[in-house]
Design a protein around this motif. Structure first.
Motif: not given
Length: 166
Positions: A50-60, A90-95, A100-104, A133-135
């Motif tokens: 799943s997407e990770i929202v606001n990773p800047h608050n978690r990881w320097p 961060f949005v993953f598009k891992k096969a 992977a098939s999510q389209a906004w 092919e991959n997004g």
């Protein structure tokens, strides 16, 4: 106060953005930096990627990426003003994963920040190769001059997230 950094963008790049409302700048990050960031996100991914929202608050490392002088200079040149980072994602598009098939839906990013018209810009680091092919990543040239359009709020979950404009 206008801030134009022609060491960050060329005049042609700046003019292209002003005419089209988007700009692609290749190789802002090295392959090593991209791989390091991908490894960091992979380490923290859930089982669905799943997407990770606001990773800047978690990881320097992500906060440092947002504050990179060249990144800030590019965005200040685009906005012609000092800028402040509001969110990261961060949005993953891992096969083979649900993402992977999510389209906004076609949407305007400004509807999430709820910023006044003209006071918001989105920037993306694309860390891997993308194609049809991959997004792919799509922008609508010139759409930045549109006012905030009417939209139906849609949760950022499922097969087609994104506030759908009409």
């Amino acid at each position: 106060m206008e801030r134009v950094h022609y060491d960050a963008l060329t005049k042609d790049q700046h003019e292209f953005f002003l005419q089209n409302g988007y700009l692609v700048i290749e190789n802002v990050l090295s392959a090593e930096e991209c791989n390091s960031l991908l490894a960091l996100f992979e380490q923290h991914a859930d089982s669905d990627y799943s997407e990770i929202v606001n990773p800047h608050n978690r990881w320097p490392e992500i906060l440092a990426l947002m504050k990179r002088p060249r990144t800030v200079a590019i965005i200040e040149t685009i906005q012609s003003a000092p800028v402040v980072g509001l969110q990261s994602m961060f949005v993953f598009k891992k096969a083979g994963t649900p993402q992977a098939s999510q389209a906004w839906n076609v949407h305007q990013d400004v509807t999430y920040a709820r910023a006044k018209y003209g006071l918001s810009v989105a920037g993306d680091y694309i860390l891997g190769d993308h194609d049809n092919e991959n997004g792919s990543f799509y922008v609508y040239p010139g759409s930045y001059v549109e006012p905030i359009l009417e939209y139906d709020p849609v949760k950022s979950e499922g097969a087609q997230p994104g506030n759908k404009i009409w």
